[in-house]
Design a protein around this motif. Structure first.
Motif, PDB file in Angstrom:
ATOM      1  N   GLU A 175      61.275  16.676  23.334  1.00 20.36           N
ATOM      2  CA  GLU A 175      60.610  15.598  24.068  1.00 20.36           C
ATOM      3  C   GLU A 175      61.197  15.401  25.452  1.00 20.36           C
ATOM      4  O   GLU A 175      60.496  15.025  26.398  1.00 20.36           O
ATOM      5  CB  GLU A 175      60.724  14.308  23.250  1.00 20.36           C
ATOM      6  CG  GLU A 175      60.081  13.101  23.872  1.00 20.36           C
ATOM      7  CD  GLU A 175      58.586  13.047  23.648  1.00 20.36           C
ATOM      8  OE1 GLU A 175      57.929  12.179  24.226  1.00 20.36           O
ATOM      9  OE2 GLU A 175      58.079  13.902  22.900  1.00 20.36           O
ATOM     10  N   THR A 176      62.499  15.647  25.605  1.00 26.54           N
ATOM     11  CA  THR A 176      63.174  15.400  26.872  1.00 26.54           C
ATOM     12  C   THR A 176      63.320  16.646  27.742  1.00 26.54           C
ATOM     13  O   THR A 176      64.022  16.599  28.764  1.00 26.54           O
ATOM     14  CB  THR A 176      64.568  14.804  26.608  1.00 26.54           C
ATOM     15  OG1 THR A 176      65.276  15.632  25.662  1.00 26.54           O
ATOM     16  CG2 THR A 176      64.452  13.404  26.030  1.00 26.54           C
ATOM     17  N   ASN A 177      62.690  17.751  27.350  1.00 22.57           N
ATOM     18  CA  ASN A 177      62.710  18.988  28.154  1.00 22.57           C
ATOM     19  C   ASN A 177      64.131  19.490  28.410  1.00 22.57           C
ATOM     20  O   ASN A 177      64.467  19.895  29.523  1.00 22.57           O
ATOM     21  CB  ASN A 177      61.997  18.788  29.500  1.00 22.57           C
ATOM     22  CG  ASN A 177      60.513  18.552  29.331  1.00 22.57           C
ATOM     23  OD1 ASN A 177      59.908  19.050  28.377  1.00 22.57           O
ATOM     24  ND2 ASN A 177      59.914  17.792  30.222  1.00 22.57           N
ATOM     25  N   ARG A 178      64.954  19.462  27.411  1.00 22.78           N
ATOM     26  CA  ARG A 178      66.336  19.901  27.558  1.00 22.78           C
ATOM     27  C   ARG A 178      66.543  21.235  26.841  1.00 22.78           C
ATOM     28  O   ARG A 178      65.819  21.581  25.917  1.00 22.78           O
ATOM     29  CB  ARG A 178      67.277  18.859  26.968  1.00 22.78           C
ATOM     30  CG  ARG A 178      67.277  17.532  27.698  1.00 22.78           C
ATOM     31  CD  ARG A 178      68.102  17.567  28.937  1.00 22.78           C
ATOM     32  NE  ARG A 178      69.497  17.906  28.637  1.00 22.78           N
ATOM     33  CZ  ARG A 178      70.449  17.973  29.542  1.00 22.78           C
ATOM     34  NH1 ARG A 178      70.171  17.750  30.809  1.00 22.78           N
ATOM     35  NH2 ARG A 178      71.686  18.270  29.203  1.00 22.78           N
ATOM     36  N   LEU A 179      67.571  21.975  27.311  1.00 23.27           N
ATOM     37  CA  LEU A 179      67.906  23.232  26.664  1.00 23.27           C
ATOM     38  C   LEU A 179      68.184  23.000  25.174  1.00 23.27           C
ATOM     39  O   LEU A 179      68.809  21.996  24.806  1.00 23.27           O
ATOM     40  CB  LEU A 179      69.159  23.835  27.317  1.00 23.27           C
ATOM     41  CG  LEU A 179      68.917  24.765  28.504  1.00 23.27           C
ATOM     42  CD1 LEU A 179      70.232  25.056  29.208  1.00 23.27           C
ATOM     43  CD2 LEU A 179      68.269  26.056  28.075  1.00 23.27           C
ATOM     44  N   PRO A 180      67.706  23.932  24.314  1.00 23.87           N
ATOM     45  CA  PRO A 180      67.039  25.207  24.635  1.00 23.87           C
ATOM     46  C   PRO A 180      65.525  25.090  24.810  1.00 23.87           C
ATOM     47  O   PRO A 180      64.824  26.094  24.726  1.00 23.87           O
ATOM     48  CB  PRO A 180      67.363  26.047  23.395  1.00 23.87           C
ATOM     49  CG  PRO A 180      67.399  25.056  22.283  1.00 23.87           C
ATOM     50  CD  PRO A 180      67.971  23.793  22.872  1.00 23.87           C
ATOM     51  N   PHE A 181      65.019  23.879  25.036  1.00 20.94           N
ATOM     52  CA  PHE A 181      63.577  23.659  25.134  1.00 20.94           C
ATOM     53  C   PHE A 181      63.151  23.235  26.535  1.00 20.94           C
ATOM     54  O   PHE A 181      62.134  22.556  26.690  1.00 20.94           O
ATOM     55  CB  PHE A 181      63.139  22.583  24.132  1.00 20.94           C
ATOM     56  CG  PHE A 181      63.444  22.920  22.700  1.00 20.94           C
ATOM     57  CD1 PHE A 181      63.423  24.227  22.256  1.00 20.94           C
ATOM     58  CD2 PHE A 181      63.761  21.923  21.799  1.00 20.94           C
ATOM     59  CE1 PHE A 181      63.706  24.539  20.939  1.00 20.94           C
ATOM     60  CE2 PHE A 181      64.038  22.221  20.475  1.00 20.94           C
ATOM     61  CZ  PHE A 181      64.017  23.534  20.049  1.00 20.94           C
ATOM     62  N   ASP A 182      63.889  23.598  27.572  1.00 21.08           N
ATOM     63  CA  ASP A 182      63.516  23.210  28.935  1.00 21.08           C
ATOM     64  C   ASP A 182      62.523  24.209  29.514  1.00 21.08           C
ATOM     65  O   ASP A 182      62.715  24.769  30.590  1.00 21.08           O
ATOM     66  CB  ASP A 182      64.755  23.075  29.820  1.00 21.08           C
ATOM     67  CG  ASP A 182      65.504  24.385  29.956  1.00 21.08           C
ATOM     68  OD1 ASP A 182      65.387  25.230  29.056  1.00 21.08           O
ATOM     69  OD2 ASP A 182      66.202  24.568  30.967  1.00 21.08           O
ATOM     70  N   LEU A 183      61.421  24.404  28.807  1.00 24.13           N
ATOM     71  CA  LEU A 183      60.450  25.438  29.179  1.00 24.13           C
ATOM     72  C   LEU A 183      59.559  24.996  30.323  1.00 24.13           C
ATOM     73  O   LEU A 183      58.890  25.831  30.935  1.00 24.13           O
ATOM     74  CB  LEU A 183      59.606  25.803  27.958  1.00 24.13           C
ATOM     75  CG  LEU A 183      60.447  26.362  26.803  1.00 24.13           C
ATOM     76  CD1 LEU A 183      59.655  26.373  25.520  1.00 24.13           C
ATOM     77  CD2 LEU A 183      60.922  27.750  27.133  1.00 24.13           C
ATOM     78  N   ALA A 184      59.506  23.702  30.614  1.00 23.95           N
ATOM     79  CA  ALA A 184      58.708  23.254  31.757  1.00 23.95           C
ATOM     80  C   ALA A 184      59.344  23.679  33.068  1.00 23.95           C
ATOM     81  O   ALA A 184      58.683  23.697  34.105  1.00 23.95           O
ATOM     82  CB  ALA A 184      58.556  21.737  31.730  1.00 23.95           C
ATOM     83  N   GLU A 185      60.619  24.041  33.043  1.00 26.86           N
ATOM     84  CA  GLU A 185      61.341  24.422  34.256  1.00 26.86           C
ATOM     85  C   GLU A 185      61.861  25.856  34.139  1.00 26.86           C
ATOM     86  O   GLU A 185      62.992  26.141  34.502  1.00 26.86           O
ATOM     87  CB  GLU A 185      62.503  23.454  34.498  1.00 26.86           C
ATOM     88  CG  GLU A 185      62.066  22.010  34.558  1.00 26.86           C
ATOM     89  CD  GLU A 185      63.241  21.059  34.540  1.00 26.86           C
ATOM     90  OE1 GLU A 185      64.377  21.537  34.646  1.00 26.86           O
ATOM     91  OE2 GLU A 185      63.019  19.845  34.416  1.00 26.86           O
ATOM     92  N   GLY A 186      61.050  26.745  33.554  1.00 30.06           N
ATOM     93  CA  GLY A 186      61.469  28.133  33.419  1.00 30.06           C
ATOM     94  C   GLY A 186      61.588  28.786  34.787  1.00 30.06           C
ATOM     95  O   GLY A 186      60.601  29.253  35.355  1.00 30.06           O
ATOM     96  N   GLU A 187      62.817  28.819  35.334  1.00 29.08           N
ATOM     97  CA  GLU A 187      63.001  29.300  36.709  1.00 29.08           C
ATOM     98  C   GLU A 187      62.517  30.737  36.884  1.00 29.08           C
ATOM     99  O   GLU A 187      62.011  31.111  37.939  1.00 29.08           O
ATOM    100  CB  GLU A 187      64.483  29.206  37.101  1.00 29.08           C
ATOM    101  CG  GLU A 187      65.016  27.781  37.205  1.00 29.08           C
ATOM    102  CD  GLU A 187      65.560  27.279  35.882  1.00 29.08           C
ATOM    103  OE1 GLU A 187      65.322  27.960  34.868  1.00 29.08           O
ATOM    104  OE2 GLU A 187      66.207  26.220  35.873  1.00 29.08           O
ATOM    105  N   GLY A 188      62.675  31.558  35.847  1.00 24.94           N
ATOM    106  CA  GLY A 188      62.243  32.946  35.971  1.00 24.94           C
ATOM    107  C   GLY A 188      60.739  33.121  35.942  1.00 24.94           C
ATOM    108  O   GLY A 188      60.231  34.180  36.312  1.00 24.94           O
ATOM    109  N   GLU A 189      60.012  32.100  35.506  1.00 28.79           N
ATOM    110  CA  GLU A 189      58.556  32.220  35.398  1.00 28.79           C
ATOM    111  C   GLU A 189      57.828  31.285  36.354  1.00 28.79           C
ATOM    112  O   GLU A 189      56.839  31.673  36.978  1.00 28.79           O
ATOM    113  CB  GLU A 189      58.115  31.885  33.964  1.00 28.79           C
ATOM    114  CG  GLU A 189      58.938  32.546  32.884  1.00 28.79           C
ATOM    115  CD  GLU A 189      58.760  31.849  31.551  1.00 28.79           C
ATOM    116  OE1 GLU A 189      57.638  31.404  31.265  1.00 28.79           O
ATOM    117  OE2 GLU A 189      59.746  31.745  30.802  1.00 28.79           O
ATOM    118  N   LEU A 190      58.298  30.021  36.441  1.00 32.60           N
ATOM    119  CA  LEU A 190      57.528  28.988  37.139  1.00 32.60           C
ATOM    120  C   LEU A 190      58.293  28.334  38.276  1.00 32.60           C
ATOM    121  O   LEU A 190      57.951  27.237  38.702  1.00 32.60           O
ATOM    122  CB  LEU A 190      57.110  27.899  36.132  1.00 32.60           C
ATOM    123  CG  LEU A 190      56.283  28.365  34.934  1.00 32.60           C
ATOM    124  CD1 LEU A 190      56.090  27.233  33.962  1.00 32.60           C
ATOM    125  CD2 LEU A 190      54.942  28.900  35.378  1.00 32.60           C
ATOM    126  N   GLY A 191      59.307  28.981  38.783  1.00 37.13           N
ATOM    127  CA  GLY A 191      60.097  28.343  39.824  1.00 37.13           C
ATOM    128  C   GLY A 191      60.832  27.142  39.266  1.00 37.13           C
ATOM    129  O   GLY A 191      61.712  27.272  38.426  1.00 37.13           O
TER     130      GLY A 191
END
Length: 467
Positions: free
Chosen positions: A239-255
Motif C-alpha cells: 500500500e505504501t509503495n515500499r521495497l520490495p514493492f516500490d514498483l511505481a518508481e521502477g527507475e530502470g523502467e519508468l524513470g
C-alpha cells in the motif's frame, strides 16, 4: 451473509464475545475536551508526524548504511542528525519546473492531495489513554467515530487520485505509466487489507478504534488473528509503495514513476506523503493487533497497572509503531524489487482469496459464540470448508492450465535456434535456448567481396544476406 450480519451487529454495538460485552468496553470520552484543546491536539499530531518523518529518513539511511557496511550520513550535525533538515532546505531552494505539456492546475493539485490526505488518517488513531492537559482530562486521540476505521480506508482510496492525477497531468509517457501502475497497486492491495481488518471488526464487535484497543485488554488480537496480521503486514508494504514493492518508481523502467516530472517541494510533498503513510499503517497495525497504547502483559501488571495509564501509554504506542518502521527499513536493506506481474499475482490470486477464506472462518467461529447456528455448527463448518477447498482447487487447476497454455504458445513461436549476432549490423546477444553460428561461417559472411570493374579500379561490397 453471515459475515454481513455480524458486521451489522458490530456496527450496532451488539456483543460478539460473551466474555467481553461491548457495552462494557469503554469508548474514548471527549466530554471534557473543549474546542481549543482539540485544535491544540491537532497541531501536536501535525508536529509529531513531521518530526517523525525527519527522524525516520535519517534512521533509514543510518540503518541501511550499517547493513551495507558504510557509515551513512555523518557530517551535518552530531551523527548526521541534521542531514534530513538540510535535504528539506535543498528541496525548497530548487527550481520549481512545470513541463510545457502539463495540465498546470492538476499538476499542482496532485501533490497537495497526496501530502494533505496523509495527515487525515492519524486523527482517529488512539495514541494513549486519558491524560491531564491544561486542567482537562482528555484522551490522546484527536477524534473517534463508530466507523472510524472506514474513514482510514476511504482516505486511502482517495489518496490514489493523487498518483493518477500526477501521472496524467505531467503530459509525459513515463509519469502516465507510473501513475496507472501505482494506482492499480494501491487499489489491489486495499482489498486484501480491508478483508484482513474485517476479522478484527468481528472479534472486537466495533469499528471504533478506541473500542478496538479497549477490547484487547485481556488478549492482543495478534494471537487469535495471526493470519490476518500476516496479510496486513504484506498489504501495508504494498500500500505504501515500499521495497520490495516500490514498483511505481521502477527507475530502470519508468524513470521516477508518476513523479518523474516533479521537482522542488512538489516532489517533497510526494516524499512526505509516502513516509507519513508508513507511520499511519504502522499505527493502525499497532491499534488493531498489538493492543494499541496498552503496555506489554508483564509490564502492565506492575504496581497495579501504573505503567498502563497516563503518559506511559504514549511510550508503548510509540515503541510499537517504531517496531514496524524498523521492519520497513529492514526490508529495504534486504530484499530486491519484485517483478510487477508477480506482485499483482500475489495480491489477486493469493492474498485476496486467502483473506476471504479467513473471514469466512472467523465469521463461523464468532457466530458460534453468539449461538447463531444452534446445533448445526459443525455441519455448517464442514460444508463451507468443503466448498472452499473445491473452489481453491479449481482456481489452482485453472491457473496451472493457463500457464501451460501460455508456455506452449511461447514455445510454438520460439525464435530460430541458430543466430548470427552481427546479422543486423549491431551485435545482439542470443536469447535463452539459442546458439550462435559457427565463428568460421560468421567471419566468412562478414568478409568483403572484391569485384573487378576494369584495370586500375576495384569495388568492394558485402553480401546482403549474411545467413
Amino acid at each position: 451473509m453471515i459475515a454481513a450480519q455480524l458486521v451489522q451487529h458490530a456496527s450496532e454495538g451488539i456483543a460478539l464475545a460473551p466474555a467481553v460485552p461491548m457495552e462494557d468496553v469503554p469508548a474514548a470520552d471527549f466530554s471534557d475536551t473543549p474546542l481549543w484543546l482539540t485544535m491544540l491536539k491537532g497541531q501536536m499530531v501535525f508536529v509529531f508526524l513531521l518530526l517523525n518523518v525527519l527522524v525516520v529518513i535519517w534512521f533509514e539511511r543510518r540503518v541501511v548504511g550499517q547493513m551495507q557496511q558504510r557509515p551513512g550520513p555523518n557530517r551535518f550535525g552530531p551523527f548526521g542528525l541534521f542531514q534530513t533538515l538540510a535535504d528539506g532546505l535543498k528541496l525548497m531552494m530548487k527550481e520549481d519546473v512545470i513541463p510545457s505539456n502539463a495540465d498546470r492546475v492538476m499538476f499542482i493539485i496532485a501533490p497537495l492531495i497526496t501530502g494533505a490526505l496523509a495527515f487525515v488518517s492519524f486523527a482517529i488513531i488512539p495514541m494513549g489513554s486519558e491524560v491531564e492537559m491544561f486542567g482537562h482530562t482528555t484522551p490522546l486521540q484527536l477524534t473517534d467515530t463508530p466507523v472510524a476505521t472506514l474513514l482510514v480506508l476511504a482516505v486511502a482510496g482517495v489518496g490514489a487520485y493523487g498518483f493518477v492525477l500526477a501521472g496524467w497531468s505531467s503530459g509525459s509517457t513515463y509519469p502516465l505509466l507510473g501513475g496507472l501502475r501505482s494506482t492499480a497497486q494501491v487499489i489491489s492491495y486495499e482489498i486484501a487489507m480491508g478483508l484482513s481488518l474485517v476479522a478484527v471488526f468481528l472479534y472486537a464487535g466495533s469499528m471504533s478504534t478506541s473500542q478496538i484497543v479497549a477490547a484487547q485488554a485481556d488478549l492482543w488480537y495478534v494471537i487469535p488473528l495471526f493470519f490476518s496480521f500476516v496479510i496486513y503486514l504484506v498489504t501495508m508494504v504494498g500500500e505504501t509503495n515500499r521495497l520490495p514493492f516500490d514498483l511505481a518508481e521502477g527507475e530502470g523502467e519508468l524513470g521516477g514513476g508518476f513523479h518523474t516530472e516533479y521537482s522542488s517541494m512538489k516532489f517533497g510533498m510526494f516524499f512526505l506523503g509516502e513516509y507519513i503513510n508508513m507511520f499511519t499503517v504502522s499505527a493502525l497495525a499497532t491499534t488493531f493487533f498489538l493492543g494499541g497504547w496498552m503496555a506489554p502483559p508483564g509490564i502492565a501488571a506492575i504496581n497495579d497497572g501504573m505503567f498502563n495509564e497516563g503518559w506511559w501509554t504514549f511510550l508503548w504506542f510509540f515503541l510499537k509503531m517504531w517496531m514496524f518502521i524498523f521492519g520497513y527499513v529492514w526490508l529495504r536493506g534486504s530484499l530486491p524489487r519484485v517483478r510487477y506481474d508477480q506482485f499483482m499475482k500475489l495480491g489477486w490470486k493469493i492474498m485476496i482469496p486467502a483473506a476471504l477464506a479467513w473471514v469466512i472462518a472467523v465469521s463461523l467461529i464468532r457466530a458460534s459464540q453468539v449461538g447463531y447456528f444452534g446445533d448445526t455448527l459443525w455441519a455448517t463448518i464442514i460444508t463451507v470448508a468443503a466448498i472452499a477447498v473445491l473452489v481453491i482447487a479449481g482456481l489452482l487447476m485453472w491457473d496451472r492450465r493457463s500457464q501451460a497454455a501460455q508456455e506452449a504458445e511461447q514455445h510454438a513461436r520460439q525464435a530460430p535456434e541458430e543466430v548470427d549476432p552481427f546479422a543486423g549490423g549491431y551485435p545482439v546477444p542470443p536469447l535463452p535456448g539459442q546458439r550462435l553460428v559457427e565463428p568460421r561461417r560468421a567471419v566468412a559472411a562478414a568478409e568483403p567481396v572484391t569485384v573487378d570493374a576494369g584495370p586500375g579500379s576495384t569495388h568492394d561490397s558485402s553480401e546482403g544476406d549474411r545467413g
